[in-house]
Design a protein around this motif. Structure first.
Motif, PDB file in Angstrom:
ATOM      1  N   GLN A  72      23.602 -22.807 -18.420  1.00  0.00           N
ATOM      2  CA  GLN A  72      22.362 -23.406 -18.892  1.00  0.00           C
ATOM      3  C   GLN A  72      22.616 -24.545 -19.873  1.00  0.00           C
ATOM      4  O   GLN A  72      21.704 -25.303 -20.210  1.00  0.00           O
ATOM      5  N   ASP A  73      23.845 -24.680 -20.350  1.00  0.00           N
ATOM      6  CA  ASP A  73      24.184 -25.806 -21.206  1.00  0.00           C
ATOM      7  C   ASP A  73      25.664 -26.133 -21.019  1.00  0.00           C
ATOM      8  O   ASP A  73      26.509 -25.230 -20.896  1.00  0.00           O
ATOM      9  N   ILE A  74      25.983 -27.448 -20.995  1.00  0.00           N
ATOM     10  CA  ILE A  74      27.361 -27.914 -20.826  1.00  0.00           C
ATOM     11  C   ILE A  74      27.577 -29.108 -21.757  1.00  0.00           C
ATOM     12  O   ILE A  74      26.744 -30.036 -21.787  1.00  0.00           O
ATOM     13  N   GLN A  75      28.662 -29.097 -22.517  1.00  0.00           N
ATOM     14  CA  GLN A  75      29.025 -30.218 -23.367  1.00  0.00           C
ATOM     15  C   GLN A  75      30.466 -30.596 -23.109  1.00  0.00           C
ATOM     16  O   GLN A  75      31.327 -29.724 -22.984  1.00  0.00           O
ATOM     17  N   LEU A  76      30.720 -31.884 -23.004  1.00  0.00           N
ATOM     18  CA  LEU A  76      32.072 -32.410 -22.803  1.00  0.00           C
ATOM     19  C   LEU A  76      32.558 -33.049 -24.107  1.00  0.00           C
ATOM     20  O   LEU A  76      31.839 -33.880 -24.701  1.00  0.00           O
ATOM     21  N   GLY A  77      33.754 -32.667 -24.536  1.00  0.00           N
ATOM     22  CA  GLY A  77      34.343 -33.234 -25.748  1.00  0.00           C
ATOM     23  C   GLY A  77      35.778 -33.674 -25.501  1.00  0.00           C
ATOM     24  O   GLY A  77      36.365 -33.388 -24.438  1.00  0.00           O
ATOM     25  N   ARG A  78      36.361 -34.355 -26.511  1.00  0.00           N
ATOM     26  CA  ARG A  78      37.731 -34.874 -26.371  1.00  0.00           C
ATOM     27  C   ARG A  78      38.491 -34.633 -27.654  1.00  0.00           C
ATOM     28  O   ARG A  78      38.000 -34.930 -28.733  1.00  0.00           O
ATOM     29  N   GLU A  79      39.659 -34.075 -27.512  1.00  0.00           N
ATOM     30  CA  GLU A  79      40.595 -33.948 -28.614  1.00  0.00           C
ATOM     31  C   GLU A  79      41.862 -34.674 -28.208  1.00  0.00           C
ATOM     32  O   GLU A  79      42.686 -34.130 -27.460  1.00  0.00           O
ATOM     33  N   GLY A  80      41.977 -35.882 -28.706  1.00  0.00           N
ATOM     34  CA  GLY A  80      43.068 -36.720 -28.223  1.00  0.00           C
ATOM     35  C   GLY A  80      42.839 -37.035 -26.767  1.00  0.00           C
ATOM     36  O   GLY A  80      41.796 -37.562 -26.369  1.00  0.00           O
TER      37      GLY A  80
END
Length: 786
Positions: A72-80
């Motif tokens: 029901q929820d999706i978030q894309l993030g970046r670490e390096g």
């Protein structure tokens, strides 16, 4: 340092351009998984380690994950250069609670919810729940429940689960206040509205529920209305519109049907086209539509079916007959052409039987009228099925004619049977109202060891009678259906102990007989029999004058040799509790030279079942008998007399109470008259068979409203019986055959085949009562068949 690249739903639905630096993925990490496996995420993700990603590819990846339906929820993030995916899983359904539903069973609702994706253990999606709610409302509206309301509640549960509560207020079915047909000029409103299954509210609506609106019922009514016009020549009849309006309180419905009748058409001419395969005059004889006759779609359909069946009897199993009408609007006539496409003649490759685990194949095969290698006749295949059903060995018989693979002119005939017990080894207890307690033990088998032979050994004992018997019948003693049977018996009867006022005497009998049956055709048989019987009479405690007179003239011990001949016919659809067809039988029995007594009996019985509707049947029945002495025997033996009253005769009158009355013995002038039967039996009646309300399975029940009429008469009455004697006795009306001396009664009856045996009872009130008859309002029997 971690940077958020794409917010969840915004990424899935992005319409504005988002700027993020392009980078090469060195690793992918997924956070927030509980039930969904990482493999499922990576399988749906269109990105891999080592690939270069930008805004567009991240949007595509987010949408791909949403399409799985897991989150029901999706978030894309970046670490390096590590792609971090944070997800929130959709909850699973821990359970579904239904409340308030009655018209639709909970099992059916849960099954429908499961098919829509709402079931315990499934992933919950609110859109699915809302769709199911709307569909349920549509179903209730289709039932006429316009005030129905459905509320849903999602209750959060531990471990990311939810409980679904569905509260249903079904409301009441809207009652039909008015039905109006507009545009009819040929047929009156009453005639057309009588075609409708839907009715406006009436006195019987509580039981019939025919005033409750349902879309399916209205569709059926409109089709019946259309057929009514088409069957009466109005081929251009059209239902232009139908309006169903509901009152503001949603409790009443108004139905308006607008029709255009058009003109009436008649038949101009009838033609045959195609390859007829059989003589044209035979096909013409099956055509029901005639020149000048009012056009009827029903007549056309029936004609097509008759021609198809006639071709099927010649082996053209796959024949196709189409009726093609050609209207002539200038003179309102129709030319009808029956186009015949017979196809190839089909031959029977094999006849196979399935399901007969006990019955030998030969028993079934000898009932076949369709032969292997011959052409496949529809009539013979159906006739073979009917003969299997009449054996009584099977609950159900089905037939299929599949085409043989690789051929276009061969079929197999497959009969599938479901066997049922055709006999019993049992002890039984019964009770008859007039006979008292009935104890019985029997070994009976109508399909002995699967051979189709009938064997029975029986013992029946009641408070007035003991009966032993053995019987054997081979229905196929010869290959062409001649039957052979024989029986032996021993019977003692003491009528002093019977709970009715039969004349006082006892009778001991034993004997043996043999009989032959010969089939005339599929429904008729001739039968012949010979028997020898020894009888011994003993006067009872209070013997009447007729008994003493007979013993004085003829003696008290007799050896009689009897011959019988009979004819019977039956087209009944069932052996027990038939609903269609008729049966009748005529028999003559007479003593032979060398017998101690000389007498004969001529009897006729018949019944006819005529269906009134799908559930109501009219039954007519009659039993006629005439017996008399001849030669040196002065009078018909009294113990061979007919008796009347009770089950199998005229209900509402005590068993044996109809017929002539005895005169007193010389040594007892004040003796009460007792039923003495007679040598003439006239019994008849009419019944309406109807289903019991609220009972789903009617197969073991028969309920009737009946009118029974009849009496037993004596054409050899003594002067004392004809004229009356002293002591207040009246003359005996049963000495005179007259309609005014018939007994009659009306009532209701029920027969129920129970595990203990048949239970029959009736309540009846007399309409016409002979002077000496005894009435009986309630009658019953358990353990005996009537």
């Amino acid at each position: 340092m971690k940077r958020l690249l794409l917010p969840a739903v915004l990424a899935a639905l992005m319409t504005a351009e988002v700027h993020a630096e392009s980078f090469k993925i060195t690793d992918i990490r997924v956070n927030g998984l509980q039930r969904v496996s990482a493999g499922s995420v990576f399988g749906a993700l269109p990105l891999n380690v080592g690939e270069q990603v930008d805004d567009r590819r991240l949007v595509e990846a987010t949408r791909a994950l949403f399409r799985t339906g897991f989150f029901q929820d999706i978030q894309l993030g970046r670490e390096g250069n590590v792609l971090v995916i944070n997800v929130v899983e959709r909850p699973t359904i821990s359970g579904i609670e239904l409340e308030g539903n009655k018209a639709i069973k909970s099992e059916d609702l849960l099954k429908g919810l499961q098919q829509s994706g709402l079931a315990e253990g499934e992933i919950f999606q609110r859109a699915t729940l809302e769709g199911v709610r709307n569909e349920l409302l549509r179903q209730y509206i289709a039932q006429g429940r316009y005030s129905a309301d459905i509320q849903t509640e999602v209750v959060p549960q531990p471990r990311n689960r939810v409980l679904l509560k569905i509260k249903i207020n079904e409301g009441s079915v809207a009652a039909i206040q008015h039905i109006n047909v507009v545009g009819n000029t040929v047929f009156p409103d009453k005639t057309l509205l009588n075609l409708f299954e839907l009715k406006t509210t009436n006195l019987l609506s509580f039981f019939r529920n025919d005033d409750k609106y349902a879309r399916e019922k209205l569709s059926g009514d409109l089709e019946r209305l259309r057929s009514y016009y088409l069957d009466r020549g109005y081929i251009n009849m059209d239902i232009s519109s139908t309006q169903v309006s509901i009152t503001p309180d949603k409790k009443h419905v108004y139905i308006t049907v607008n029709i255009e009748e058009g003109e009436k058409y008649t038949v101009r001419d009838v033609k045959l086209a195609g390859d007829l395969k059989v003589p044209e005059d035979e096909i013409r004889s099956l055509v029901l539509a005639k020149e000048g006759q009012v056009f009827s779609r029903k007549v056309m359909t029936s004609t097509s079916e008759l021609i198809t069946r006639r071709l099927g009897n010649e082996g053209y199993t796959f024949a196709n007959v189409n009726a093609v009408p050609e209207p002539h609007d200038e003179d309102h006539t129709v030319s009808v052409t029956f186009v015949v496409d017979p196809g190839k003649r089909a031959y029977v490759n094999r006849i196979n039987f399935r399901g007969n685990t006990k019955t030998e194949d030969e028993v079934l095969r000898r009932e076949m009228r369709q032969m292997e290698g011959g052409w496949a006749s529809t009539y013979l295949i159906d006739q073979s099925k009917v003969r299997l059903e009449r054996l009584g060995f099977f609950k159900e018989v089905n037939v299929e004619t599949p085409q043989v693979p690789g051929t276009d002119d061969q079929v197999d005939v497959n009969y599938t049977v479901e066997e049922q017990p055709s006999g019993s080894v049992s002890a039984s207890v019964g009770f008859a109202q007039n006979s008292g307690l009935v104890l019985g033990g029997s070994i009976s088998q109508n399909n002995f060891l699967g051979t189709g032979n009938r064997v029975s050994i029986g013992l029946t004992r009641s408070n007035y009678q003991t009966n032993y018997n053995f019987a054997f019948t081979d229905p196929y003693w010869t290959d062409d259906g001649i039957s052979l049977g024989y029986n032996v018996f021993y019977r003692t009867s003491n009528y002093d102990k019977l709970n009715v006022s039969y004349s006082s005497y006892s009778l001991d009998s034993y004997g043996a007989g043999v009989n032959l049956g010969y089939p005339i055709n599929e429904t008729s048989r001739l039968s012949y029999g010979l028997s020898a019987q020894q009888d011994k009479i003993k006067p009872g405690t209070y013997p009447v004058g007729e008994i003493l007179d007979f013993i004085d003239k003829e003696g008290d011990s007799f050896m009689n040799f009897k011959a019988s001949a009979g004819w019977s016919e039956s087209t009944l659809n069932k052996g027990v509790m038939a609903t269609k067809g008729h049966s009748q039988g005529l028999s003559l029995q007479t003593t032979l030279p060398g017998s101690d007594l000389s007498f004969y009996k001529l009897e006729y019985n018949a019944q006819l079942f005529t269906p009134l509707t799908e559930t109501y049947t009219l039954r007519f029945h009659t039993e006629l008998g005439y017996a008399d002495s001849f030669g040196s025997t002065s009078k018909m033996p009294f113990y061979e007399n007919y008796y009347g009253g009770g089950f199998g005769s005229v209900r509402g009158f005590r068993a044996g109470s109809l017929g002539s009355r005895s005169t007193p013995a010389a040594n007892d002038p004040d003796q009460k008259p007792q039923p003495f039967g007679g040598n003439v039996k006239l019994i008849g009646g009419v019944e309406v068979l109807f289903p019991l309300p609220f009972v789903e399975d009617q197969r073991s029940l028969r309920s009737t409203v009946f009118w029974d009429v009849g009496n037993v008469f004596d054409t050899n009455c003594s002067n004392a019986q004809k004229n009356g004697v002293t002591g207040g006795r009246k003359k005996d009306d049963s000495c005179s055959i007259s309609p005014s001396n018939l007994a009659s009664a009306v009532g209701v009856g029920l027969t129920w085949i129970t595990a203990m045996g048949p239970l029959s009872f009736s309540v009846a009130a007399p309409v016409q009562k002979p002077q000496n008859a005894d009435t009986q309002f309630f009658q019953f029997s358990l353990g005996q068949t009537y």
